[in-house]
Every structure is written in structure tokens, then in C-alpha cells.
Design a protein around this motif. Structure first.
Motif, mmCIF file in Angstrom:
data_model
loop_
_atom_site.group_PDB
_atom_site.id
_atom_site.type_symbol
_atom_site.label_atom_id
_atom_site.label_comp_id
_atom_site.label_asym_id
_atom_site.label_seq_id
_atom_site.Cartn_x
_atom_site.Cartn_y
_atom_site.Cartn_z
ATOM 1 N N ILE A 1 0.841 -1.201 0.000
ATOM 2 C CA ILE A 1 0.000 0.000 0.000
ATOM 3 C C ILE A 1 0.874 1.248 0.000
ATOM 4 O O ILE A 1 0.636 2.184 -0.779
ATOM 5 N N LEU A 2 1.893 1.268 0.856
ATOM 6 C CA LEU A 2 2.796 2.423 0.926
ATOM 7 C C LEU A 2 3.457 2.689 -0.428
ATOM 8 O O LEU A 2 3.476 3.832 -0.900
ATOM 9 N N GLN A 3 3.989 1.654 -1.050
ATOM 10 C CA GLN A 3 4.667 1.826 -2.331
ATOM 11 C C GLN A 3 3.699 2.273 -3.422
ATOM 12 O O GLN A 3 4.028 3.125 -4.253
ATOM 13 N N TRP A 4 2.506 1.701 -3.407
ATOM 14 C CA TRP A 4 1.518 2.059 -4.425
ATOM 15 C C TRP A 4 1.103 3.522 -4.269
ATOM 16 O O TRP A 4 1.073 4.271 -5.247
ATOM 17 N N VAL A 5 0.812 3.946 -3.042
ATOM 18 C CA VAL A 5 0.421 5.337 -2.802
ATOM 19 C C VAL A 5 1.554 6.275 -3.187
ATOM 20 O O VAL A 5 1.329 7.319 -3.805
ATOM 21 N N ASP A 6 2.784 5.912 -2.843
ATOM 22 C CA ASP A 6 3.934 6.757 -3.194
ATOM 23 C C ASP A 6 4.056 6.946 -4.702
ATOM 24 O O ASP A 6 4.537 7.984 -5.157
ATOM 25 N N GLY A 7 3.609 5.970 -5.486
ATOM 26 C CA GLY A 7 3.698 6.063 -6.935
ATOM 27 C C GLY A 7 2.562 6.822 -7.599
ATOM 28 O O GLY A 7 2.601 7.056 -8.808
ATOM 29 N N LEU A 8 1.562 7.223 -6.835
ATOM 30 C CA LEU A 8 0.417 7.946 -7.411
ATOM 31 C C LEU A 8 0.765 9.396 -7.722
ATOM 32 O O LEU A 8 1.641 9.986 -7.090
ATOM 33 N N THR A 9 0.026 9.941 -8.671
ATOM 34 C CA THR A 9 0.097 11.375 -8.952
ATOM 35 C C THR A 9 -1.247 11.997 -8.580
ATOM 36 O O THR A 9 -2.242 11.280 -8.377
ATOM 37 N N GLU A 10 -1.280 13.304 -8.526
ATOM 38 C CA GLU A 10 -2.546 13.995 -8.262
ATOM 39 C C GLU A 10 -3.567 13.660 -9.351
ATOM 40 O O GLU A 10 -4.752 13.487 -9.064
ATOM 41 N N ASP A 11 -3.114 13.540 -10.589
ATOM 42 C CA ASP A 11 -4.024 13.186 -11.685
ATOM 43 C C ASP A 11 -4.603 11.790 -11.488
ATOM 44 O O ASP A 11 -5.776 11.560 -11.785
ATOM 45 N N ASP A 12 -3.783 10.868 -10.987
ATOM 46 C CA ASP A 12 -4.274 9.509 -10.734
ATOM 47 C C ASP A 12 -5.459 9.538 -9.773
ATOM 48 O O ASP A 12 -6.417 8.779 -9.938
ATOM 49 N N LEU A 13 -5.384 10.373 -8.759
ATOM 50 C CA LEU A 13 -6.427 10.420 -7.730
ATOM 51 C C LEU A 13 -7.776 10.865 -8.279
ATOM 52 O O LEU A 13 -8.815 10.542 -7.718
ATOM 53 N N ALA A 14 -7.764 11.592 -9.384
ATOM 54 C CA ALA A 14 -9.007 12.071 -9.996
ATOM 55 C C ALA A 14 -9.585 11.082 -11.008
ATOM 56 O O ALA A 14 -10.716 11.265 -11.469
ATOM 57 N N GLN A 15 -8.830 10.044 -11.341
ATOM 58 C CA GLN A 15 -9.297 9.060 -12.313
ATOM 59 C C GLN A 15 -10.405 8.195 -11.707
ATOM 60 O O GLN A 15 -10.467 7.993 -10.500
ATOM 61 N N GLU A 16 -11.244 7.679 -12.570
ATOM 62 C CA GLU A 16 -12.304 6.782 -12.118
ATOM 63 C C GLU A 16 -11.829 5.341 -12.148
ATOM 64 O O GLU A 16 -11.010 4.959 -12.999
ATOM 65 N N ILE A 17 -12.354 4.566 -11.202
ATOM 66 C CA ILE A 17 -12.141 3.125 -11.193
ATOM 67 C C ILE A 17 -13.510 2.472 -11.333
ATOM 68 O O ILE A 17 -14.523 3.040 -10.922
ATOM 69 N N THR A 18 -13.524 1.299 -11.920
ATOM 70 C CA THR A 18 -14.757 0.521 -12.050
ATOM 71 C C THR A 18 -14.479 -0.858 -11.485
ATOM 72 O O THR A 18 -13.442 -1.455 -11.776
ATOM 73 N N TYR A 19 -15.395 -1.340 -10.659
ATOM 74 C CA TYR A 19 -15.217 -2.631 -10.005
ATOM 75 C C TYR A 19 -16.585 -3.245 -9.733
ATOM 76 O O TYR A 19 -17.616 -2.581 -9.841
ATOM 77 N N THR A 20 -16.562 -4.513 -9.391
ATOM 78 C CA THR A 20 -17.779 -5.233 -9.041
ATOM 79 C C THR A 20 -17.779 -5.472 -7.538
ATOM 80 O O THR A 20 -16.780 -5.947 -6.982
ATOM 81 N N THR A 21 -18.874 -5.136 -6.894
ATOM 82 C CA THR A 21 -18.976 -5.329 -5.457
ATOM 83 C C THR A 21 -19.036 -6.818 -5.130
ATOM 84 O O THR A 21 -19.440 -7.628 -5.960
ATOM 85 N N ILE A 22 -18.649 -7.144 -3.901
ATOM 86 C CA ILE A 22 -18.705 -8.532 -3.432
ATOM 87 C C ILE A 22 -20.144 -8.898 -3.111
ATOM 88 O O ILE A 22 -20.647 -9.936 -3.513
ATOM 89 N N THR A 23 -20.801 -8.041 -2.332
ATOM 90 C CA THR A 23 -22.205 -8.276 -1.998
ATOM 91 C C THR A 23 -23.045 -7.573 -3.054
ATOM 92 O O THR A 23 -22.792 -6.455 -3.424
ATOM 93 N N GLY A 24 -24.021 -8.206 -3.520
ATOM 94 C CA GLY A 24 -24.838 -7.619 -4.581
ATOM 95 C C GLY A 24 -24.981 -8.570 -5.730
ATOM 96 O O GLY A 24 -25.957 -9.274 -5.819
ATOM 97 N N PRO A 25 -24.051 -8.777 -6.566
ATOM 98 C CA PRO A 25 -22.965 -7.871 -6.946
ATOM 99 C C PRO A 25 -23.450 -6.794 -7.908
ATOM 100 O O PRO A 25 -24.410 -7.007 -8.644
ATOM 101 N N MET A 26 -22.777 -5.658 -7.859
ATOM 102 C CA MET A 26 -23.103 -4.534 -8.735
ATOM 103 C C MET A 26 -21.803 -3.980 -9.313
ATOM 104 O O MET A 26 -20.756 -4.063 -8.664
ATOM 105 N N THR A 27 -21.894 -3.408 -10.495
ATOM 106 C CA THR A 27 -20.754 -2.714 -11.076
ATOM 107 C C THR A 27 -20.813 -1.263 -10.618
ATOM 108 O O THR A 27 -21.853 -0.603 -10.743
#
Length: 165
Positions: free
Chosen positions: A92-118
Motif C-alpha cells: 500500500i505504501l509503495q503504491w500510494v507513493d507512486g500515485l500522482t494527483e491526476d491519478d487520484l481524480a481518475q475513475e475506477i470501475t469494479y464489481t462489489t462482493i455483496t450484490g454484486p453490482m458494477t
């Protein structure tokens, strides 16, 4: 915003280390005993935090989600769980360190565990959820430790900030 998440990633690792140090002081029987928390035992609560971190990191990276139930016990002995937790915190530390401010504004899409929903949402609010979720369940583990030992280490963000200053 990135500095905010970098601070939370460092706080997360610090709080987990303190929590696991305290957990190592209880008997194996007490570690596994149902104490009435949402996930029952200290063992199950600590495993849940790891499970959800693994799931969310896969989502953040657009990797396939592992097939792990939210109440799954990934590691039985505390020592094995701690090793996995420490590795996850470093990831987690390494991944966060590699982020940019632009990355933080990007959208992610995933499927929930319960539901499931996109679901689709910006990365930054999803990261806020993950760090809040960790704190929530660490609070439950802290309560279990207080019941078992009569004492548990302070995990407040302010304590971390004072030590890190």
C-alpha cells in the motif's frame, strides 16, 4: 491530496504494527475466541481487514478481484497473518507513493462482493473509504484487546502524527 493519502498509508502501517504487537500478547485461545464483535474474534477481525485491503488494491489497480469471502480467514496463526499484513502495508505504501494527483481524480470501475453490482467512482473517495474502513475495524480489534487484556495501545491518528513529527 496525495500527501494526505501518503500520511494515511504510513498511519495505517503504524497502527497495524501496534495492534499486532498487542495481539501477540494474548493466548491463542483468546485470539480465536468469539468476543461478540462484527466478525467475532480478534483473528477474524484482523483477517477481514487484510482481505478487504487485498480486494481494494486489486480494484485500484484494475486487476482481477481475488475470490476471497469478506469473512475469510486467510491465515490461521497470528505470525503468518502478521507477515501478510506487513507485506500488504508495504505494498500500500509503495503504491500510494507512486500515485500522482491526476491519478487520484481518475475513475475506477469494479464489481462489489455483496450484490454484486458494477460501480464506478473516483479513486480518491474510494481510497478514503479504505482507510476509514481499516480504522473502523481496528477499533473493533482494539475493543477485543481491551476486553482480553484490560489494556490496548492508543491508535489515534494524533498519536501517530506526534510520533512522526
Amino acid at each position: 491530496m496525495k500527501a494526505h493519502f501518503a500520511m494515511f498509508a504510513r498511519y495505517n502501517a503504524w497502527a497495524n504494527a501496534r495492534l499486532y504487537d498487542a495481539a501477540a500478547q494474548v493466548s491463542d485461545e483468546a485470539y480465536r475466541r468469539d468476543e461478540g464483535a462484527f466478525f467475532g474474534s480478534l483473528q477474524n477481525t484482523l483477517n477481514h481487514i487484510l482481505v478487504t485491503d487485498i480486494l481494494w488494491m486489486a480494484r485500484f489497480r484494475s486487476w482481477p478481484q481475488p475470490k476471497i469471502p469478506l469473512d475469510g480467514v486467510m491465515h490461521e496463526p497470528l505470525a503468518d497473518l502478521r507477515a501478510a499484513r506487513e507485506a500488504q502495508d508495504q505494498d500500500i505504501l509503495q503504491w500510494v507513493d507512486g500515485l500522482t494527483e491526476d491519478d487520484l481524480a481518475q475513475e475506477i470501475t469494479y464489481t462489489t462482493i455483496t450484490g454484486p453490482m458494477t460501480m464506478t467512482q473516483e479513486l480518491a473517495p474510494a481510497m478514503s473509504h479504505v482507510f476509514n474502513h481499516q480504522t473502523h475495524h481496528r477499533g473493533q480489534a482494539h475493543t477485543i484487546l481491551t476486553r482480553l487484556t484490560g489494556d490496548a495501545p492508543p491508535l489515534d491518528l494524533l498519536y501517530y502524527q506526534r510520533e512522526a513529527a
